[in-house]
Write a protein that holds these residues in place. Structure first.
Motif, mmCIF file in Angstrom:
data_model
loop_
_atom_site.group_PDB
_atom_site.id
_atom_site.type_symbol
_atom_site.label_atom_id
_atom_site.label_comp_id
_atom_site.label_asym_id
_atom_site.label_seq_id
_atom_site.Cartn_x
_atom_site.Cartn_y
_atom_site.Cartn_z
ATOM 1 N N ALA A 178 47.586 -10.463 113.800
ATOM 2 C CA ALA A 178 47.774 -11.899 114.000
ATOM 3 C C ALA A 178 48.748 -12.444 112.958
ATOM 4 O O ALA A 178 48.848 -11.916 111.845
ATOM 5 C CB ALA A 178 46.430 -12.616 113.896
ATOM 6 N N GLN A 179 49.493 -13.491 113.334
ATOM 7 C CA GLN A 179 50.484 -14.103 112.436
ATOM 8 C C GLN A 179 50.269 -15.613 112.407
ATOM 9 O O GLN A 179 49.996 -16.223 113.440
ATOM 10 C CB GLN A 179 51.903 -13.815 112.918
ATOM 11 C CG GLN A 179 52.231 -12.332 112.985
ATOM 12 C CD GLN A 179 53.591 -12.109 113.622
ATOM 13 O OE1 GLN A 179 54.586 -12.044 112.924
ATOM 14 N NE2 GLN A 179 53.636 -12.019 114.937
ATOM 15 N N THR A 180 50.437 -16.209 111.245
ATOM 16 C CA THR A 180 50.322 -17.655 111.103
ATOM 17 C C THR A 180 51.702 -18.285 111.198
ATOM 18 O O THR A 180 52.620 -17.899 110.465
ATOM 19 C CB THR A 180 49.664 -18.024 109.761
ATOM 20 O OG1 THR A 180 48.365 -17.427 109.717
ATOM 21 C CG2 THR A 180 49.551 -19.533 109.609
ATOM 22 N N VAL A 181 51.839 -19.246 112.106
ATOM 23 C CA VAL A 181 53.078 -19.998 112.272
ATOM 24 C C VAL A 181 52.822 -21.409 111.748
ATOM 25 O O VAL A 181 51.874 -22.068 112.173
ATOM 26 C CB VAL A 181 53.514 -20.044 113.757
ATOM 27 C CG1 VAL A 181 54.766 -20.891 113.926
ATOM 28 C CG2 VAL A 181 53.729 -18.632 114.294
ATOM 29 N N GLN A 182 53.656 -21.862 110.831
ATOM 30 C CA GLN A 182 53.505 -23.164 110.195
ATOM 31 C C GLN A 182 54.805 -23.951 110.346
ATOM 32 O O GLN A 182 55.875 -23.433 110.041
ATOM 33 C CB GLN A 182 53.203 -22.972 108.702
ATOM 34 C CG GLN A 182 53.231 -24.244 107.867
ATOM 35 C CD GLN A 182 52.077 -25.179 108.175
ATOM 36 O OE1 GLN A 182 50.919 -24.788 108.071
ATOM 37 N NE2 GLN A 182 52.389 -26.411 108.554
ATOM 38 N N ALA A 183 54.717 -25.194 110.823
ATOM 39 C CA ALA A 183 55.892 -26.062 110.872
ATOM 40 C C ALA A 183 56.211 -26.533 109.452
ATOM 41 O O ALA A 183 55.305 -26.820 108.665
ATOM 42 C CB ALA A 183 55.636 -27.263 111.774
ATOM 43 N N VAL A 184 57.513 -26.599 109.132
ATOM 44 C CA VAL A 184 57.963 -27.040 107.815
ATOM 45 C C VAL A 184 59.086 -28.053 107.973
ATOM 46 O O VAL A 184 59.757 -28.104 109.010
ATOM 47 C CB VAL A 184 58.417 -25.846 106.946
ATOM 48 C CG1 VAL A 184 57.242 -24.961 106.565
ATOM 49 C CG2 VAL A 184 59.500 -25.022 107.637
ATOM 50 N N LEU A 201 62.833 -27.922 118.079
ATOM 51 C CA LEU A 201 63.215 -26.568 117.699
ATOM 52 C C LEU A 201 62.470 -25.597 118.610
ATOM 53 O O LEU A 201 61.254 -25.722 118.782
ATOM 54 C CB LEU A 201 62.832 -26.300 116.240
ATOM 55 C CG LEU A 201 62.968 -24.858 115.742
ATOM 56 C CD1 LEU A 201 64.434 -24.451 115.695
ATOM 57 C CD2 LEU A 201 62.321 -24.716 114.379
ATOM 58 N N VAL A 202 63.189 -24.635 119.179
ATOM 59 C CA VAL A 202 62.570 -23.580 119.977
ATOM 60 C C VAL A 202 63.024 -22.248 119.394
ATOM 61 O O VAL A 202 64.225 -22.022 119.216
ATOM 62 C CB VAL A 202 62.979 -23.668 121.467
ATOM 63 C CG1 VAL A 202 62.341 -22.536 122.271
ATOM 64 C CG2 VAL A 202 62.597 -25.022 122.041
ATOM 65 N N VAL A 203 62.069 -21.374 119.080
ATOM 66 C CA VAL A 203 62.392 -20.088 118.470
ATOM 67 C C VAL A 203 61.467 -19.010 119.042
ATOM 68 O O VAL A 203 60.297 -19.271 119.325
ATOM 69 C CB VAL A 203 62.291 -20.176 116.926
ATOM 70 C CG1 VAL A 203 60.909 -20.546 116.471
ATOM 71 C CG2 VAL A 203 62.765 -18.912 116.264
ATOM 72 N N GLY A 204 61.988 -17.822 119.230
ATOM 73 C CA GLY A 204 61.189 -16.678 119.684
ATOM 74 C C GLY A 204 60.690 -15.894 118.480
ATOM 75 O O GLY A 204 61.473 -15.550 117.595
ATOM 76 N N ILE A 205 59.405 -15.601 118.456
ATOM 77 C CA ILE A 205 58.784 -14.832 117.375
ATOM 78 C C ILE A 205 58.168 -13.576 117.987
ATOM 79 O O ILE A 205 57.244 -13.672 118.807
ATOM 80 C CB ILE A 205 57.669 -15.639 116.664
ATOM 81 C CG1 ILE A 205 58.195 -16.966 116.132
ATOM 82 C CG2 ILE A 205 57.013 -14.796 115.580
ATOM 83 C CD1 ILE A 205 59.190 -16.856 115.010
ATOM 84 N N GLY A 217 68.881 -37.694 106.397
ATOM 85 C CA GLY A 217 68.556 -36.816 107.511
ATOM 86 C C GLY A 217 67.377 -35.925 107.174
ATOM 87 O O GLY A 217 66.800 -36.010 106.091
ATOM 88 N N GLY A 218 67.033 -35.063 108.126
ATOM 89 C CA GLY A 218 65.909 -34.156 107.946
ATOM 90 C C GLY A 218 66.176 -32.794 108.547
ATOM 91 O O GLY A 218 67.026 -32.651 109.430
ATOM 92 N N VAL A 219 65.455 -31.798 108.057
ATOM 93 C CA VAL A 219 65.533 -30.419 108.538
ATOM 94 C C VAL A 219 64.124 -29.995 108.930
ATOM 95 O O VAL A 219 63.161 -30.286 108.219
ATOM 96 C CB VAL A 219 66.073 -29.464 107.451
ATOM 97 C CG1 VAL A 219 66.078 -28.022 107.929
ATOM 98 C CG2 VAL A 219 67.454 -29.888 106.995
ATOM 99 N N PHE A 220 64.003 -29.286 110.064
ATOM 100 C CA PHE A 220 62.717 -28.812 110.565
ATOM 101 C C PHE A 220 62.803 -27.321 110.849
ATOM 102 O O PHE A 220 63.824 -26.833 111.338
ATOM 103 C CB PHE A 220 62.343 -29.552 111.856
ATOM 104 C CG PHE A 220 62.202 -31.024 111.670
ATOM 105 C CD1 PHE A 220 60.974 -31.576 111.318
ATOM 106 C CD2 PHE A 220 63.284 -31.864 111.820
ATOM 107 C CE1 PHE A 220 60.846 -32.944 111.132
ATOM 108 C CE2 PHE A 220 63.167 -33.237 111.634
ATOM 109 C CZ PHE A 220 61.947 -33.778 111.282
ATOM 110 N N GLY A 221 61.737 -26.593 110.566
ATOM 111 C CA GLY A 221 61.701 -25.165 110.824
ATOM 112 C C GLY A 221 60.278 -24.681 110.986
ATOM 113 O O GLY A 221 59.335 -25.489 111.052
#
Length: 125
Positions: free
Chosen positions: A98-104, A88-92, A54-58
């Motif tokens: 400014a902020q950097t958002v990176q998929a992991v 995945l849906v998330v509120g930031i 399986g896999g995990v995403f964040g």
């Protein structure tokens, strides 16, 4: 306002810890009092392995992992590894800079997680 990034080509990871997904990073602007809705869409991932793969995403925000993740696993170790769409849906909350958002992403139980169709990261605020 909206921001969007998309992968191209085949990507894979065997990392047991969350690691950046190549090409899926956005810089969201400052905006105190506003929340950005971040969507990571991985429409056709699959995982291979011998122990119920399986896999995990964040996502990370300025390098800090969000507590919200999405994941998939098979019910057993399959003879054929089917696709498991994952979103995945998330509120930031926007900050005063400014902020950097990176998929992991990461594999579970020694899995190799693979995407061979575009995945996307988007922000709406």
């Amino acid at each position: 306002m909206a921001l969007y990034a998309q992968t191209s080509g085949t990507l894979s990871t065997t990392s047991a810890t969350l690691t950046p997904m190549q090409g899926l990073s956005l810089t969201i602007p400052e905006g105190v009092g506003t929340t950005a809705i971040i969507t990571l869409n991985v429409p056709n991932p699959y995982a291979t392995g011998n122990d119920i793969p399986g896999g995990v995403f964040g996502v990370t925000v300025n390098g800090t992992v969000s507590p919200v993740v999405a994941s998939f696993t098979y019910n057993e170790t399959p003879s054929s590894f089917g696709r498991i769409p994952t979103t995945l849906v998330v509120g930031i909350p926007l900050a005063n800079a400014a902020q950097t958002v990176q998929a992991v992403w990461a594999g579970v139980r020694g899995s190799n997680v693979i995407i061979d169709s575009p995945a996307s990261l988007s922000a709406v605020f």
